[in-house]
Design a protein around this motif. Structure first.
Motif, PDB file in Angstrom:
ATOM      1  N   ALA A  67      -8.666   2.404  -8.779  1.00 13.14           N
ATOM      2  CA  ALA A  67      -7.258   2.605  -9.122  1.00 13.14           C
ATOM      3  C   ALA A  67      -6.343   1.768  -8.236  1.00 13.14           C
ATOM      4  N   THR A  68      -6.616   1.777  -6.949  1.00 13.32           N
ATOM      5  CA  THR A  68      -5.800   1.006  -6.017  1.00 13.32           C
ATOM      6  C   THR A  68      -5.875  -0.485  -6.338  1.00 13.32           C
ATOM      7  N   GLY A  69      -7.084  -0.958  -6.558  1.00  8.21           N
ATOM      8  CA  GLY A  69      -7.255  -2.377  -6.873  1.00  8.21           C
ATOM      9  C   GLY A  69      -6.627  -2.758  -8.193  1.00  8.21           C
ATOM     10  N   ALA A  70      -6.748  -1.889  -9.184  1.00  3.95           N
ATOM     11  CA  ALA A  70      -6.162  -2.182 -10.498  1.00  3.95           C
ATOM     12  C   ALA A  70      -4.641  -2.252 -10.398  1.00  3.95           C
ATOM     13  N   ILE A  71      -4.038  -1.345  -9.650  1.00  2.00           N
ATOM     14  CA  ILE A  71      -2.584  -1.384  -9.473  1.00  2.00           C
ATOM     15  C   ILE A  71      -2.181  -2.635  -8.711  1.00  2.00           C
ATOM     16  N   PRO A  81       5.620  -3.743 -12.263  1.00  8.38           N
ATOM     17  CA  PRO A  81       6.720  -3.400 -11.350  1.00  8.38           C
ATOM     18  C   PRO A  81       6.234  -2.823 -10.022  1.00  8.38           C
ATOM     19  N   VAL A  82       6.972  -3.154  -8.971  1.00 12.15           N
ATOM     20  CA  VAL A  82       6.733  -2.586  -7.643  1.00 12.15           C
ATOM     21  C   VAL A  82       7.858  -1.589  -7.409  1.00 12.15           C
ATOM     22  N   THR A  83       7.493  -0.316  -7.358  1.00  8.91           N
ATOM     23  CA  THR A  83       8.493   0.732  -7.159  1.00  8.91           C
ATOM     24  C   THR A  83       8.080   1.597  -5.982  1.00  8.91           C
ATOM     25  N   PRO A  84       9.017   2.287  -5.392  1.00  8.71           N
ATOM     26  CA  PRO A  84       8.653   3.183  -4.284  1.00  8.71           C
ATOM     27  C   PRO A  84       7.591   4.202  -4.687  1.00  8.71           C
ATOM     28  N   ALA A  91      -0.482   4.416  -1.270  1.00  8.36           N
ATOM     29  CA  ALA A  91      -0.689   4.905   0.100  1.00  8.36           C
ATOM     30  C   ALA A  91      -1.451   6.231   0.099  1.00  8.36           C
ATOM     31  N   LEU A  92      -1.114   7.119  -0.821  1.00  7.60           N
ATOM     32  CA  LEU A  92      -1.811   8.404  -0.900  1.00  7.60           C
ATOM     33  C   LEU A  92      -3.270   8.229  -1.308  1.00  7.60           C
ATOM     34  N   ILE A  93      -3.519   7.334  -2.259  1.00  9.55           N
ATOM     35  CA  ILE A  93      -4.907   7.084  -2.678  1.00  9.55           C
ATOM     36  C   ILE A  93      -5.710   6.509  -1.508  1.00  9.55           C
ATOM     37  N   ILE A  97      -9.011   8.079   0.321  1.00 11.57           N
ATOM     38  CA  ILE A  97     -10.286   7.367   0.480  1.00 11.57           C
ATOM     39  C   ILE A  97     -10.721   7.404   1.949  1.00 11.57           C
ATOM     40  N   LEU A  98      -9.802   7.107   2.842  1.00 10.95           N
ATOM     41  CA  LEU A  98     -10.123   7.114   4.264  1.00 10.95           C
ATOM     42  C   LEU A  98     -10.527   8.500   4.733  1.00 10.95           C
TER      43      LEU A  98
END
Length: 105
Positions: A67-71, A81-84, A91-93, A97-98
């Motif tokens: 998901a992170t990579g796809a976004i 779009p890059v939105t807050p 950041a939450l994903i 993972i960590l």
């Protein structure tokens, strides 16, 4: 070693959705073959990682990387779009993972 395999599975999972659009609804043979091979490779690698990593942890990390990579690739390559909200979701994903990695046996 299974964590390396899991990360590899996640990387393939990032590539897989990028391979869907070129298939043009699975009407183009070569892109369709590439798409199917990437999907199969991702599933194979995550299944190997699950030999020693708990299923829930492995799947959460696998889909989180995907998901992170796809976004991220959508933002970089497709000008999504890059939105807050999207940055917060990423950041939450990544935090999840960590945390899954740090608390896994």
């Amino acid at each position: 070693m299974n964590w390396v395999t899991l990360i590899a599975a996640g990387i393939v999972e990032v590539a897989w959705p990028q391979s869907i659009r070129p298939t043009r609804n699975f009407t183009q043979p070569v892109p369709t073959l590439a798409c199917l091979l990437l999907g199969a490779a991702a599933v194979y690698l995550v299944s190997r990682a699950m030999n020693t990593i708990p299923v829930g942890t492995a799947y959460a990390v696998f889909t989180g990387i995907g998901a992170t990579g796809a976004i991220a690739l959508g933002i970089l390559l497709q000008h999504d779009p890059v939105t807050p909200g999207r940055i917060t979701a990423l950041a939450l994903i990544l935090t999840g993972i960590l945390l899954a990695r740090l608390t896994s046996p």
